[in-house]
Design an enzyme around this catalytic site. Structure first.
Site, short mmCIF file in Angstrom:
data_model
loop_
_atom_site.label_atom_id
_atom_site.label_comp_id
_atom_site.label_asym_id
_atom_site.label_seq_id
_atom_site.Cartn_x
_atom_site.Cartn_y
_atom_site.Cartn_z
N CYS A 47 -28.27 42.33 -31.39
CA CYS A 47 -27.92 41.48 -32.54
C CYS A 47 -27.29 40.18 -32.03
O CYS A 47 -26.24 40.20 -31.37
CB CYS A 47 -26.96 42.20 -33.45
SG CYS A 47 -27.55 43.83 -34.01
N CYS A 98 -21.16 50.41 -48.87
CA CYS A 98 -20.57 49.11 -48.58
C CYS A 98 -21.59 48.35 -47.73
O CYS A 98 -21.96 48.82 -46.65
CB CYS A 98 -19.25 49.30 -47.83
SG CYS A 98 -18.51 47.77 -47.20
N CYS A 146 -23.44 39.20 -32.40
CA CYS A 146 -22.40 40.17 -32.05
C CYS A 146 -21.91 40.02 -30.62
O CYS A 146 -22.70 39.97 -29.67
CB CYS A 146 -22.93 41.59 -32.27
SG CYS A 146 -21.66 42.86 -32.03
N CYS A 185 -13.57 54.61 -44.68
CA CYS A 185 -14.95 54.14 -44.61
C CYS A 185 -15.40 54.23 -43.16
O CYS A 185 -14.68 53.81 -42.26
CB CYS A 185 -15.05 52.70 -45.12
SG CYS A 185 -16.71 51.98 -45.02
N ARG A 204 -15.52 41.32 -50.62
CA ARG A 204 -14.49 41.30 -49.58
C ARG A 204 -14.72 40.13 -48.63
O ARG A 204 -15.82 39.95 -48.11
CB ARG A 204 -14.53 42.62 -48.79
CG ARG A 204 -13.46 42.73 -47.71
CD ARG A 204 -13.52 44.07 -46.99
NE ARG A 204 -13.53 45.15 -47.96
CZ ARG A 204 -14.46 46.11 -48.00
NH1 ARG A 204 -15.43 46.13 -47.12
NH2 ARG A 204 -14.40 47.05 -48.92
N CYS A 214 -11.13 51.36 -42.15
CA CYS A 214 -12.54 51.27 -41.78
C CYS A 214 -12.68 51.66 -40.31
O CYS A 214 -12.14 50.97 -39.44
CB CYS A 214 -13.07 49.86 -42.02
SG CYS A 214 -12.90 49.33 -43.74
N CYS A 245 -22.90 48.18 -26.32
CA CYS A 245 -23.90 48.44 -27.33
C CYS A 245 -25.31 48.13 -26.81
O CYS A 245 -25.52 47.08 -26.19
CB CYS A 245 -23.62 47.61 -28.58
SG CYS A 245 -24.74 47.99 -29.96
#
Length: 416
Positions: free
Chosen positions: A69, A202, A72, A142, A272, A109, A65
């Site tokens: 962040c 979401c 992460c 999702c 959740r 997901c 990626c």
């Protein structure tokens, strides 16, 4: 407590608490914790009964990626020893999803690392959605692909996606402290795009990154304003090799207060429990079911989770039941207003016979998940002679952080 009575009354009316009331929940003492859980539990039962919705993650593309962040393990510059692979093919992703769907979950997901999808990536995910839905009638899908460009949410909806996940993660005032390669406003814009395209939004948060009580209340109030149908609450997993590896700020009691505050602010929304529950809630996880009505089963994107069979036993032992595919997830007023996921009137939103995550029919895979090396919270425990002492209260539980080595992107059976 007058505070709790007030919050329950407001939640039954779907009235927003004050910031001071939300902060007061986070400031309650351990002596009052069970009262807090009981009060928030009244709202959970009023709007969602004793049902627990099951969700299953498929990591379509792991690592690699370009975003930074801090929380992460897949970030630019991460030294975490995670699985790294490029896009799964549609048939591979569908096979990965089947491990969870075989049991009775309502939602799959589909997640991919990266800043956001290219148009070719949207084509890939559209093919994957079609492959999953062709083999599992009524399954709810999702997508979570990062920041969306104009028109991409509409294309995902046309392909059969039911929902789109994009978390705010933390407050606007502190967002720049955890990420510099995109902005808080970028994230809000993507949630708006999902809403506008007719996808069920979401969006949630990550707790435990060193934020203040005020930051937590800020982000949850912002989520209430965005009005997503589901709010995932993640608890930071401090991976070695990431900037937040030393941030061990959460206790089980703190996690329960956070979940209760979210329930008071968002009483009729699907709350959740997401990543990190095994690491931070630990043996207090059953109490969290009185606050949240939805969980992930099996493993997460890059970390291992509790065995699916153990989760099902936990749900049953705590007096709850797995939500059936013929049951409506959202309260009637939300489902009717949105035509949202969980409404029987909305096509493809899990209101039909579909698969699911971690049922007893798939218990064999869950048991195999507790293979050599063990899993966070599984029954794979060393013998008394080999057992290591449990860290004292408040000490980092690095022993509960395990990198995923099975399922999507590997040749090993998944934990489902």
């Amino acid at each position: 407590m007058d505070l709790l009575n007030t919050l329950v009354d407001k939640g039954l009316r779907r009235e927003l608490p004050t910031r001071e009331e939300a902060l007061a929940v986070l400031a309650t003492s351990d002596d009052d914790l069970l009262d807090v859980v009981a009060a928030a539990g009244k709202l959970r039962r009023h709007w969602f009964g004793r049902r627990v919705k099951l969700n299953y993650l498929v990591n379509l593309k792991s690592g690699l990626c370009p975003e930074d962040c801090s929380y992460c393990s897949q970030r630019l510059g991460s030294k975490a020893d995670i699985l790294k692979y490029t896009w799964l093919k549609p048939d591979q992703a569908s096979e990965a999803a089947a491990a969870g769907l075989a049991g009775g979950a309502k939602r799959v997901c589909l997640v991919a690392s990266g800043r956001g999808p290219t148009d070719r990536d949207v084509d890939r995910v559209s093919e994957t959605i079609k492959a999953i839905k062709d083999q599992n009638e009524g399954v709810e899908v999702c997508a979570c692909l990062g920041l969306l460009s104009d028109g991409q949410a509409e294309r995902l909806r046309e392909a059969g996606a039911d929902a789109y996940n994009h978390n705010l993660n933390t407050s606007e005032s502190t967002y720049g402290d955890i990420t510099t390669t995109h902005t808080y406003a970028d994230r809000v814009d993507t949630v708006h795009k999902a809403h506008a395209a007719g996808l069920s939004a979401c969006s949630g948060l990550i707790a435990g990154m060193g934020e203040s009580d005020e930051d937590l209340v800020d982000v949850v109030f912002s989520l209430r304003e965005l009005d997503p149908d589901s709010v995932p609450v993640n608890f930071l997993i401090p991976f070695e090799g990431t900037p937040l590896a030393k941030e061990w700020n959460l206790s089980p009691q703190r996690c329960l207060r956070i979940l209760a505050m979210v329930r008071f602010v968002c009483p009729d929304v699907e709350v959740r429990i997401a990543g990190g529950r095994e690491v931070h809630l630990r043996s207090m996880q059953p109490l969290a079911l009185h606050l949240a009505n939805s969980i992930f089963l099996g493993d997460y994107l890059t970390s291992e989770g509790q065995a699916g069979k153990a989760d099902l036993e936990m749900i049953a032992d705590a007096g709850f039941e797995v939500e059936g595919t013929d049951q409506v997830t959202l309260p009637h007023h939300r489902a009717e207003a949105r035509g949202a996921c969980g409404s029987q009137e909305s096509a493809g939103c899990g209101a039909h016979a579909g698969g699911g995550c971690g049922s007893h029919e798939n218990a064999g895979d869950a048991d195999r998940g507790a293979h050599e090396g063990g899993v966070c919270g599984t029954a794979s425990v060393p013998s008394t002679a080999e057992a290591e002492p449990v860290p004292a209260a408040g000490e980092p539980r690095t022993d509960l952080v395990a990198v995923r080595r099975r399922g999507a992107g590997t040749d090993l059976a998944p934990n489902a």
